[in-house]
Scaffold this motif. Structure first.
Motif, short mmCIF file in Angstrom:
data_model
loop_
_atom_site.label_atom_id
_atom_site.label_comp_id
_atom_site.label_asym_id
_atom_site.label_seq_id
_atom_site.Cartn_x
_atom_site.Cartn_y
_atom_site.Cartn_z
N LEU A 128 58.70 13.20 30.49
CA LEU A 128 57.61 14.14 30.21
C LEU A 128 56.33 13.39 29.84
O LEU A 128 55.24 13.74 30.30
CB LEU A 128 58.02 15.08 29.07
CG LEU A 128 59.23 15.97 29.39
CD1 LEU A 128 59.58 16.84 28.19
CD2 LEU A 128 58.99 16.82 30.62
N ALA A 129 56.47 12.33 29.04
CA ALA A 129 55.29 11.55 28.66
C ALA A 129 54.65 10.93 29.89
O ALA A 129 53.41 10.92 30.03
CB ALA A 129 55.68 10.46 27.66
N ARG B 193 57.93 22.54 21.24
CA ARG B 193 57.68 21.30 20.51
C ARG B 193 57.04 20.25 21.42
O ARG B 193 56.11 19.56 21.05
CB ARG B 193 58.99 20.77 19.91
CG ARG B 193 59.03 20.82 18.40
CD ARG B 193 60.43 20.52 17.91
NE ARG B 193 61.42 21.45 18.47
CZ ARG B 193 62.59 21.09 18.99
NH1 ARG B 193 62.92 19.81 19.04
NH2 ARG B 193 63.42 21.99 19.46
N VAL B 194 57.60 20.16 22.64
CA VAL B 194 57.09 19.18 23.60
C VAL B 194 55.64 19.48 23.96
O VAL B 194 54.80 18.59 24.09
CB VAL B 194 57.97 19.15 24.86
CG1 VAL B 194 57.25 18.47 26.00
CG2 VAL B 194 59.29 18.45 24.56
N SER B 195 55.33 20.76 24.11
CA SER B 195 54.00 21.15 24.59
C SER B 195 52.89 20.66 23.68
O SER B 195 51.79 20.37 24.15
CB SER B 195 53.94 22.68 24.70
OG SER B 195 54.90 23.13 25.62
N GLU B 196 53.18 20.59 22.40
CA GLU B 196 52.14 20.13 21.49
C GLU B 196 51.69 18.71 21.81
O GLU B 196 50.51 18.38 21.68
CB GLU B 196 52.65 20.19 20.04
CG GLU B 196 52.92 21.62 19.59
CD GLU B 196 53.76 21.66 18.33
OE1 GLU B 196 53.92 20.60 17.69
OE2 GLU B 196 54.28 22.75 17.99
N ARG B 197 52.63 17.91 22.22
CA ARG B 197 52.28 16.52 22.53
C ARG B 197 51.79 16.36 23.96
O ARG B 197 51.23 15.35 24.32
CB ARG B 197 53.50 15.62 22.29
CG ARG B 197 53.55 15.00 20.91
CD ARG B 197 54.71 14.05 20.84
NE ARG B 197 55.94 14.69 21.31
CZ ARG B 197 56.99 14.92 20.54
NH1 ARG B 197 56.97 14.59 19.29
NH2 ARG B 197 58.06 15.50 21.03
N HIS B 198 52.07 17.35 24.81
CA HIS B 198 51.75 17.22 26.25
C HIS B 198 51.01 18.44 26.75
O HIS B 198 51.56 19.26 27.50
CB HIS B 198 53.04 17.02 27.05
CG HIS B 198 53.87 15.87 26.58
ND1 HIS B 198 53.38 14.58 26.53
CD2 HIS B 198 55.13 15.79 26.13
CE1 HIS B 198 54.33 13.77 26.08
NE2 HIS B 198 55.40 14.48 25.82
N PRO B 199 49.75 18.56 26.38
CA PRO B 199 49.00 19.79 26.69
C PRO B 199 48.84 20.03 28.19
O PRO B 199 48.99 21.17 28.65
CB PRO B 199 47.65 19.55 26.02
CG PRO B 199 47.56 18.08 25.82
CD PRO B 199 48.95 17.60 25.62
N LEU B 200 48.54 19.00 28.95
CA LEU B 200 48.34 19.19 30.39
C LEU B 200 49.62 19.68 31.05
O LEU B 200 49.62 20.65 31.82
CB LEU B 200 47.89 17.88 31.04
CG LEU B 200 46.47 17.41 30.72
CD1 LEU B 200 46.27 15.99 31.17
CD2 LEU B 200 45.48 18.35 31.39
N LEU B 201 50.70 19.00 30.72
CA LEU B 201 52.00 19.38 31.28
C LEU B 201 52.33 20.82 30.90
O LEU B 201 52.78 21.61 31.74
CB LEU B 201 53.06 18.42 30.73
CG LEU B 201 54.44 18.48 31.35
CD1 LEU B 201 54.35 18.19 32.83
CD2 LEU B 201 55.37 17.49 30.66
#
Lengths: 238, 238
Positions: A128-129, B193-201
């Motif tokens: 994902l990163a 949770r993931v979305s917070e770190r990966h806004p574009l995704l």
DNA sequence: ACCTGAACACCGTTCAAGT
DNA sequence: ACCTGAACACCGTTCAAGT
């Protein structure tokens, strides 16, 4: 009175029990799996083998992972973490090109990854990163919405497809060397017969015979990459 | 005097022995293997299973093939024969595009092929014939020498990479449906949770949620294909 | 909580023996 | 020549039992 009970005797003679008595954790298991995969490929990997390398029984692994599939998913995401990108690079073509080259290098370092990529979804943190940084580079280049997805996919697909072809080319050559001269003669006969029906292929194979595989692989990789980037440049907003 | 010896009695009661008494040949074995692979994937395939489907013992197969690897190589080349191309099509972009689309369709019909492609060289008659027709189309388009190889590789790589991504996307969706609502909630939590770190995704995933996978896969496939063809057009002699 | 050891149900492959 | 049947050396996975 002396005894062989290890709990007897002075404290100093008994080693301190490690915290929670753990001999294993996911990190160690994944690292052992990656080591086996890098050294011996998919065929060399077994739960029993990993356990043996860690000085433990096969059943123990199931305390930490659900099964071999889980383990492969973890190993896959682990090596995905090796891919590097420079989010500050101002030239968008160079930034995306370098990302693609870094992916290629990783896939060539861990040749077991590609079949895995083809067979299981890939939603670990490093995957994902990686997707996020790729999207970031494309967004800075001006792409948005549906074109953003398509451009990202186009670049990823090229890397994956190119490395698959490269690995299978290298494997074919390695196999030809390993099986010795007997096989080479047999193959030559086979190719001569084939060449009559496939003149273009025959000509290209003859021309490629002397070429350094590494150089030629890089050349093809860059050729398609620049074709793609040209196509993207033509579709880039502004 | 009646007896249970099958060789006794009238000729008419004894079935004619089939020619050379063969129950097997490579064609039947490969067909059985492809059928199992199509229906149940790589995990469903075993020598014992193929033998059982053919009403025979596992050991018998080794009279016709050296082992499972050989069999997979044969199965791979067999389905490669399904790819079609029109060598008369005058528009070179259309001709190459149609070839790529035919390859994509074949890879989606036989989803076990891609991992196989990544793991073994691929020199069967159908593979070579396919390469020859591809080279023929590119040669008619004006490419020659080193650019011929690179252009061929670029197109093949795109197809392979794109279908890998498509299959793994489809599998992920299928798995989400299969595992039911409990998993969906868990996944939603995870993604939040993931979305917070990966806004574009996160934004792209939200936008792609409602989209028809088939349509979107075709769109991305064509996007990269046209990018590539644009790049090739710019490099085409004359 | 964490690991062992044994068991279960499979594998691919080999090979004497049958026909 | 072609196939069987049994054997060998492995698998992944489960699970009671130990500590």
């Amino acid at each position: 009175m002396p005894t062989s009970d290890p709990s007897a005797g002075s404290v100093w003679l008994r080693p301190e029990r490690p915290p929670r008595d753990r001999r294993l954790d996911r990190g160690r298991i994944v690292a052992a799996a990656v080591a086996v995969l890098d050294a011996e490929g998919h065929r060399g990997l077994s739960m029993r083998r990993i356990a043996a390398d860690l000085g433990v029984t096969a059943g123990s692994l199931y305390w930490y992972v659900n099964g071999k599939d889980d383990l492969l998913e973890l190993a896959l995401d682990h090596v995905l973490g090796e891919v590097r990108a420079d989010p500050e690079e101002p030239d968008w073509r160079r930034a995306l090109g370098d990302l693609a080259r870094s992916q290629r290098a990783m896939l060539l370092r861990h040749r077991w990854v590609l079949p895995e990529l083809a067979v299981r979804p890939n939603l670990g943190p490093n995957a994902l990163a990686l997707a996020e940084t790729g999207l970031g580079l494309l967004a800075r280049a001006g792409f948005a919405d549906a074109d953003l997805d398509a451009a990202m996919a186009a670049l990823n697909d090229h890397v994956v497809g190119a490395v698959i072809a490269e690995i299978s080319w290298r494997d074919a050559l390695a196999r030809m060397r390993d099986t010795g001269t007997g096989w080479a003669e047999q193959a030559a006969d086979h190719l001569r017969r084939v060449s009559e029906r496939h003149p273009l292929l025959a000509r290209r194979m003859a021309a490629t015979r002397e070429i350094d595989v590494e150089r030629e692989s890089v050349r093809r990789f860059e050729f398609a990459l620049q074709c793609l980037l040209d196509g993207l440049a033509a579709r880039r907003p502004r």
